[in-house]
Design a protein around this motif. Structure first.
Motif, PDB file in Angstrom:
ATOM      1  N   ARG A 169    -109.980  99.452  44.284  1.00  0.00           N
ATOM      2  CA  ARG A 169    -110.247  99.794  45.678  1.00  0.00           C
ATOM      3  C   ARG A 169    -110.020 101.294  45.896  1.00  0.00           C
ATOM      4  O   ARG A 169    -110.831 101.986  46.516  1.00  0.00           O
ATOM      5  N   ARG A 170    -108.920 101.784  45.362  1.00  0.00           N
ATOM      6  CA  ARG A 170    -108.563 103.188  45.518  1.00  0.00           C
ATOM      7  C   ARG A 170    -109.628 104.092  44.874  1.00  0.00           C
ATOM      8  O   ARG A 170    -109.925 105.179  45.359  1.00  0.00           O
ATOM      9  N   ALA A 171    -110.216 103.590  43.750  1.00  0.00           N
ATOM     10  CA  ALA A 171    -111.218 104.394  43.036  1.00  0.00           C
ATOM     11  C   ALA A 171    -112.597 104.291  43.678  1.00  0.00           C
ATOM     12  O   ALA A 171    -113.561 104.885  43.188  1.00  0.00           O
ATOM     13  N   GLY A 172    -112.679 103.480  44.742  1.00  0.00           N
ATOM     14  CA  GLY A 172    -113.950 103.355  45.446  1.00  0.00           C
ATOM     15  C   GLY A 172    -114.963 102.476  44.734  1.00  0.00           C
ATOM     16  O   GLY A 172    -116.169 102.564  44.986  1.00  0.00           O
ATOM     17  N   MET A 173    -114.484 101.642  43.837  1.00  0.00           N
ATOM     18  CA  MET A 173    -115.401 100.746  43.129  1.00  0.00           C
ATOM     19  C   MET A 173    -115.710  99.532  44.005  1.00  0.00           C
ATOM     20  O   MET A 173    -114.867  99.086  44.776  1.00  0.00           O
ATOM     21  N   VAL A 174    -116.904  98.979  43.830  1.00  0.00           N
ATOM     22  CA  VAL A 174    -117.243  97.733  44.530  1.00  0.00           C
ATOM     23  C   VAL A 174    -116.631  96.590  43.725  1.00  0.00           C
ATOM     24  O   VAL A 174    -117.027  96.339  42.578  1.00  0.00           O
ATOM     25  N   VAL A 175    -115.644  95.926  44.309  1.00  0.00           N
ATOM     26  CA  VAL A 175    -114.892  94.924  43.564  1.00  0.00           C
ATOM     27  C   VAL A 175    -114.742  93.660  44.399  1.00  0.00           C
ATOM     28  O   VAL A 175    -114.696  93.723  45.635  1.00  0.00           O
ATOM     29  N   ALA A 176    -114.720  92.532  43.717  1.00  0.00           N
ATOM     30  CA  ALA A 176    -114.543  91.246  44.411  1.00  0.00           C
ATOM     31  C   ALA A 176    -113.525  90.409  43.654  1.00  0.00           C
ATOM     32  O   ALA A 176    -113.314  90.611  42.460  1.00  0.00           O
ATOM     33  N   SER A 177    -112.878  89.488  44.375  1.00  0.00           N
ATOM     34  CA  SER A 177    -111.879  88.633  43.724  1.00  0.00           C
ATOM     35  C   SER A 177    -111.791  87.292  44.432  1.00  0.00           C
ATOM     36  O   SER A 177    -112.029  87.209  45.635  1.00  0.00           O
ATOM     37  N   ASN A 178    -111.428  86.275  43.661  1.00  0.00           N
ATOM     38  CA  ASN A 178    -111.165  84.967  44.284  1.00  0.00           C
ATOM     39  C   ASN A 178    -109.857  85.004  45.068  1.00  0.00           C
ATOM     40  O   ASN A 178    -109.591  84.138  45.890  1.00  0.00           O
ATOM     41  N   ALA A 179    -109.018  86.011  44.784  1.00  0.00           N
ATOM     42  CA  ALA A 179    -107.755  86.187  45.521  1.00  0.00           C
ATOM     43  C   ALA A 179    -107.724  87.624  46.029  1.00  0.00           C
ATOM     44  O   ALA A 179    -106.966  88.455  45.541  1.00  0.00           O
ATOM     45  N   PRO A 180    -108.601  87.934  47.001  1.00  0.00           N
ATOM     46  CA  PRO A 180    -108.795  89.343  47.368  1.00  0.00           C
ATOM     47  C   PRO A 180    -107.608  89.932  48.144  1.00  0.00           C
ATOM     48  O   PRO A 180    -106.977  89.240  48.936  1.00  0.00           O
ATOM     49  N   ILE A 181    -107.324  91.204  47.873  1.00  0.00           N
ATOM     50  CA  ILE A 181    -106.364  91.945  48.710  1.00  0.00           C
ATOM     51  C   ILE A 181    -107.152  92.476  49.904  1.00  0.00           C
ATOM     52  O   ILE A 181    -108.388  92.463  49.884  1.00  0.00           O
ATOM     53  N   PRO A 182    -106.481  92.940  50.939  1.00  0.00           N
ATOM     54  CA  PRO A 182    -107.217  93.463  52.096  1.00  0.00           C
ATOM     55  C   PRO A 182    -108.215  94.535  51.661  1.00  0.00           C
ATOM     56  O   PRO A 182    -107.898  95.377  50.823  1.00  0.00           O
ATOM     57  N   GLY A 183    -109.451  94.456  52.186  1.00  0.00           N
ATOM     58  CA  GLY A 183    -110.471  95.437  51.842  1.00  0.00           C
ATOM     59  C   GLY A 183    -111.340  95.017  50.667  1.00  0.00           C
ATOM     60  O   GLY A 183    -112.264  95.711  50.282  1.00  0.00           O
ATOM     61  N   VAL A 184    -111.033  93.885  50.068  1.00  0.00           N
ATOM     62  CA  VAL A 184    -111.809  93.375  48.930  1.00  0.00           C
ATOM     63  C   VAL A 184    -112.425  92.037  49.343  1.00  0.00           C
ATOM     64  O   VAL A 184    -111.800  91.259  50.069  1.00  0.00           O
ATOM     65  N   GLY A 185    -113.658  91.786  48.883  1.00  0.00           N
ATOM     66  CA  GLY A 185    -114.331  90.545  49.270  1.00  0.00           C
ATOM     67  C   GLY A 185    -114.298  89.496  48.184  1.00  0.00           C
ATOM     68  O   GLY A 185    -113.750  89.708  47.109  1.00  0.00           O
ATOM     69  N   LYS A 186    -114.893  88.346  48.527  1.00  0.00           N
ATOM     70  CA  LYS A 186    -115.009  87.268  47.547  1.00  0.00           C
ATOM     71  C   LYS A 186    -116.250  87.488  46.683  1.00  0.00           C
ATOM     72  O   LYS A 186    -117.210  88.099  47.155  1.00  0.00           O
ATOM     73  N   PRO A 187    -116.283  87.001  45.461  1.00  0.00           N
ATOM     74  CA  PRO A 187    -117.414  87.249  44.556  1.00  0.00           C
ATOM     75  C   PRO A 187    -118.747  86.795  45.136  1.00  0.00           C
ATOM     76  O   PRO A 187    -119.762  87.464  44.949  1.00  0.00           O
TER      77      PRO A 187
END
Lengths: 501, 416
Positions: free
Chosen positions: A357-375
């Motif tokens: 997230r800090r590196a500005g990459m588009v990232v997704a997770s099944n257990a997302p931290i705030p600011g990250v979406g689901k796959p």
């Protein structure tokens, strides 16, 4: 027509139960109808007669003789079975010197066996866990509850009761603790030292305590509080008690606090308490870097920085030359650009997300931290998966215990034409698999046949049963790049992904 | 709860203070006046003919013929089915009986007196192994042996025991435990120990050497002879423990081949009943689990006082009926039973467990709480009438008996 053989061994005695056990084994051989080894007493001979097992030879046996009798499909089978009976009869008793060990089934028996015990570790299905915990608290035992699926209302009630009794109620869903040098559940062999740890997270505690240990310092106590302690409903009851305990503990000079970002009301409670404590704090509310903390505390967004702060600012680095991202990127198959993270530790997955997230990459997770979406919502994102999530562990052990699921998914990730980098955590220590690195390598195709790069970190210490250096060596020999921490592994994966983008 | 703890302390005290002495062998009707014509006692909780299992029916028919109430087995079966026989549990008449446990008026019974409390308990003589009435046998050989017990051995034993002034049983059990007996599956040592004490008195009181030799040969040839003494002893020890307010200690466990029943001190004489379970074990030549009748007999009174399955550690060979059969697995049985009992018996100790006492006083609360059902060593009867013993093994008491008892005790103490 079946064949009957009797053989008599003169002046031979063996216990009747032992003879019955041999009879059962011989009787179960293929082609054998019935078999009996019996001392030739009148009663026994009558039994054998009725069972059609007594020939003239057996009938002549006396009360101090053993009769071996077999009825089988044909004479050859009967003779072979008789041979087997003789072998079993003459086999020296083999016994495991230690035998079977007895373990008490109830808490009260356990306490009679170990009268000085002061902690109960509870790992039973969730529906029974609260009752067992209450039982332990009523006997003035601190509780570490490994069990999950306990309602939050029960958690609050248990923690309040524990507080009234002056006891720690670690959990539910507390995977890790180290009390006075004793590792409990999933924990590593960490030397004793001046750093106290309070953690609402299992692998977060493991990673920080191992980074501390591998960089020359030690841990006084590591107290798990369970993942929900800093939720508004629970209000940080145990976090606050743990601060009290470590403040009062003379061997603790500084305190590390690790959690997901707490709800604001609870954060205030906890930070006010931190401010009132005479000891310095390193606080990691994973991913949070813009929170005001008291003067005696420093805030870090990731586990590595937290460990570095506790290590008085010492930088954690690779012992050898760091891997070259450019070189690694050149190994990726054509058209492959994505990172696939397969984590056994939930906090490891969260920490990696912090870096992406800090590196500005588009990232997704099944257990997302705030600011990250689901796959599902971001099909082109890098995907970081927490395989310890409930969705993956229904009906099977946690991936830290049984690596089968991850190894299967690894195969899928390697054959997926988009995957350039596979990011992994290898957690060792008590409770974890005996040889996770070996299992991992065994499931991989040879390095030359791979179209994706594997980057891993090992969470553990040299003194762990699986040995840190041994696990690193196995991974490296298997063509896996090993980074000195989970954070380093994430950073390297990001570097490689950038070059491929 | 205080009342339960106090009750159980008293129960354990009474169990440990028990002083059982074999004082006589007499015809059953002489000490149990209720045993008239066509009255028959059986093992386990109450049961009537329609629900009786095969071996129980076989033994009932045999006993009817033995007593001369019917000329043959067929007529006996019809008589039993017609309601012409009154059936009662042994336990209702201060008695116990192994397996089918049939007791009728003319059978000789051993009289064991608990000298501390003055109560008496009764049990028939052990018939030996093989085809016998306790395992459902009922042919001429079985009835002939019963007649010999009634006419020869019973009276001779009675004379010898009376002449000797009785035999204290507690010390025999203590020595038997150190010699590899657990007093349910294995009574070799205790039978020998009793025989040593009995033989001179039999010799003194016997009228002829032929009869004497027959008696000694019968006892010496029957490894299980002591079992029935142990059972009468168990009943004599447990009866004074009945009816202690609040106590959750089990005072009897027994089975009739259909139902398993327990009684608990604090709930009086109520039977808590559930279907019997199937033993696991080893079978004699020619038989298998398919032939087996489920659990049966009053003999679980020995587990109730802390021996049998509870003393498995003293008798590792017996653990061979199930599982690995190692000494360490035998010890696990005893230690596990220690989790459901209120104390240990300091006089009955097990050398292999560093002379730990046998686990004593089954607490229904602990059974339910731990989910550990009492373990019972047992013989296995053929499920058909008339066949006899087919094996031996280990069985658990059904948990449902104990949950019912806990609820009943809670109701009684108004803590439901």
């Amino acid at each position: 027509m079946s064949a009957l053989i009797n053989q008599v061994r003169r002046a031979f005695y063996m216990d009747s139960v032992a003879l019955m056990r041999i009879s059962r084994s011989v009787g179960a051989l293929p082609g054998v109808a019935t078999a009996a080894l019996m001392i030739g007493s009148a009663t026994n001979k009558k039994l054998m007669q009725d069972a059609g097992l007594l020939s003239d030879e057996g009938a002549a046996a006396g009360a101090n003789d053993l009769i071996l009798a077999v009825r089988a499909d044909d004479p050859g089978t009967a003779a072979a079975a008789l041979d087997e009976a003789r072998k079993l009869l003459d086999k020296p008793a083999t016994s495991d010197r230690n035998g079977e060990e007895w373990h008490p089934k109830s808490l009260d028996t356990a306490l009679r066996q170990l009268p000085g015990a002061n902690v109960a570790l509870i790992s039973v299905p969730g529906e029974f866990a609260a009752a067992e915990a209450r039982r332990a608290l009523h006997r003035q035992l601190h509780v570490m509850m490994f069990s999950d699926n306990v309602s939050i209302a029960e958690e609050v009630a248990l923690k309040q009761e524990a507080k009234q009794r002056g006891l720690l109620m670690m959990g539910p869903d507390c995977g890790t603790a180290i009390l006075g040098g004793t590792p409990l559940a999933f924990a590593n062999v960490v030397p004793r030292g001046e750093i106290g740890i309070i953690a609402a997270s299992g692998t977060g505690l493991q990673e920080v305590s191992c980074l501390i240990a591998r960089n020359g310092k030690g841990v006084s106590h590591a107290i798990g509080v369970g993942g929900r302690d800093l939720k508004a409903e629970v209000g940080g009851i145990m976090t606050l008690m743990a601060i009290d305990a470590l403040e009062a503990d003379a061997s603790t000079a500084q305190i590390v606090l690790i959690s997901k970002p707490p709800e604001p009301s609870v954060a205030k409670l906890v930070l006010d308490r931190v401010a009132g404590c005479g000891k310095p704090f390193s606080i990691c509310f994973i991913g949070a870097d813009d929170m005001h903390v008291p003067a005696n505390a420093g805030l870090s967004a990731d586990l590595r920085s937290t460990a570095e702060r506790a290590l008085a600012g010492r930088r954690i680095a690779s012992s050898g030359a760091p891997a070259s991202a450019a070189e690694l990127a050149s190994r990726a198959g054509p058209g492959r650009t994505k990172v696939c993270g397969l984590f056994s530790g939930g906090t490891m997955c969260a920490e990696a997300q912090v870096f992406f997230r800090r590196a500005g990459m588009v990232v997704a997770s099944n257990a997302p931290i705030p600011g990250v979406g689901k796959p599902a919502a971001a099909p082109d994102a890098h995907v970081l998966l927490d395989l310890g999530d409930d969705a993956y562990t229904v009906g099977r052990p946690h991936p830290m215990i049984d690596p089968t699921l991850r190894n299967d998914m690894l195969g899928g990730a390697l054959t997926d034409g988009r995957t350039a980098v596979i990011l992994l955590d290898v957690v060792i220590g008590y409770g974890a698999h005996d040889d996770p690195a070996g299992e991992l390598i065994a499931h991989l195709p040879p390095a030359k046949a791979r179209q994706a790069i594997l980057i891993a970190s090992v969470c553990g210490t040299q003194e762990d049963p699986q040995s840190y250096s041994r696990q690193v060596q196995v991974l490296q020999e298997g063509g896996v790049v090993v980074a000195p921490s989970n954070a380093h592994a994430a950073e390297l994966a990001i570097e490689v992904a950038r070059r491929l983008a | 709860m205080q009342i339960i703890d106090d009750g159980n302390r008293e129960a354990l005290k009474r169990m440990l203070e028990g002083d059982p002495v074999l004082i006589d062998v007499v015809p059953a009707r002489s000490v149990m006046p209720a045993l008239r014509e066509r009255v028959l006692l059986h093992s386990g909780p109450p049961i009537e003919w329609p629900r009786m299992c095969g071996p129980m029916r076989g033994a009932v028919a045999g006993a009817i013929v033995f007593e001369g109430w019917a000329p043959d087995l067929d007529t006996a079966v019809k008589m039993a089915a017609s309601g012409a026989i009154a059936f009662h549990p042994n336990h209702h008449f201060d008695a116990v009986g192994p397996m089918t446990g049939i007791t009728t008026q003319s059978m000789p019974v051993m009289v064991v007196e608990n000298r501390r409390f003055g109560n008496r308990a009764y049990c028939t003589l052990n018939e030996g192994l093989g085809k016998v009435m306790r395992f459902g046998g009922n042919d001429a050989e079985v009835l002939g042996r019963l007649a010999w017990l009634r006419d020869v051995l019973g009276p001779d034993l009675g004379s010898a025991v009376r002449a000797a002034g009785g035999f204290e049983l507690k010390s025999i059990v203590a020595r038997g435990l150190s010699m590899g007996d657990e007093m349910h599956q294995r009574n070799v040592a205790c039978t020998g120990l009793v025989m040593r004490q009995l033989a001179p008195w039999l010799a003194r009181t016997s009228r002829d050497s032929g009869r004497l030799a027959e008696a000694l040969a019968f006892i010496g040839g029957n490894d299980q002879f002591f079992l029935n003494m142990a059972m009468a002893m168990g009943k004599a020890i447990m009866d004074p423990v009945r009816g202690i307010e609040g106590s959750s200690v089990v005072t009897a466990m027994c089975r009739n081949g259909t139902d398993f029943g327990i009684r608990v001190s604090g709930t009086g004489d109520t039977w808590f009943v559930a279907p019997v379970e199937m033993p696991q074990g080893l079978y004699f030549a020619g038989f298998s689990a398919a032939d087996a009748n489920p659990d049966m007999g009053d003999s679980a009174i020995v587990e109730t006082i802390g021996i049998g399955g509870f003393a498995m550690a003293a008798s590792p060979a017996v653990a061979g009926f199930v599982g690995a059969g190692s000494a360490s697995s035998a010890a696990i049985y005893t230690r596990t039973m220690g989790e459901i009992t209120v104390g240990e018996n300091p006089e009955w100790t097990i050398p292999a467990l560093d002379f730990q006492g046998v686990p004593t006083g089954i607490d229904v609360r602990l059974v339910v709480d731990t989910g550990l059902a009492p373990v019972i060593n047992t013989g296995i009867a053929h499920k058909q009438a008339g066949v006899g013993q087919v094996g031996a093994g280990v069985v658990r008491a059904p948990m449902a008996c104990f949950t019912q008892a806990v609820r009943a005790l809670a109701r009684r103490l108004n803590v439901e």
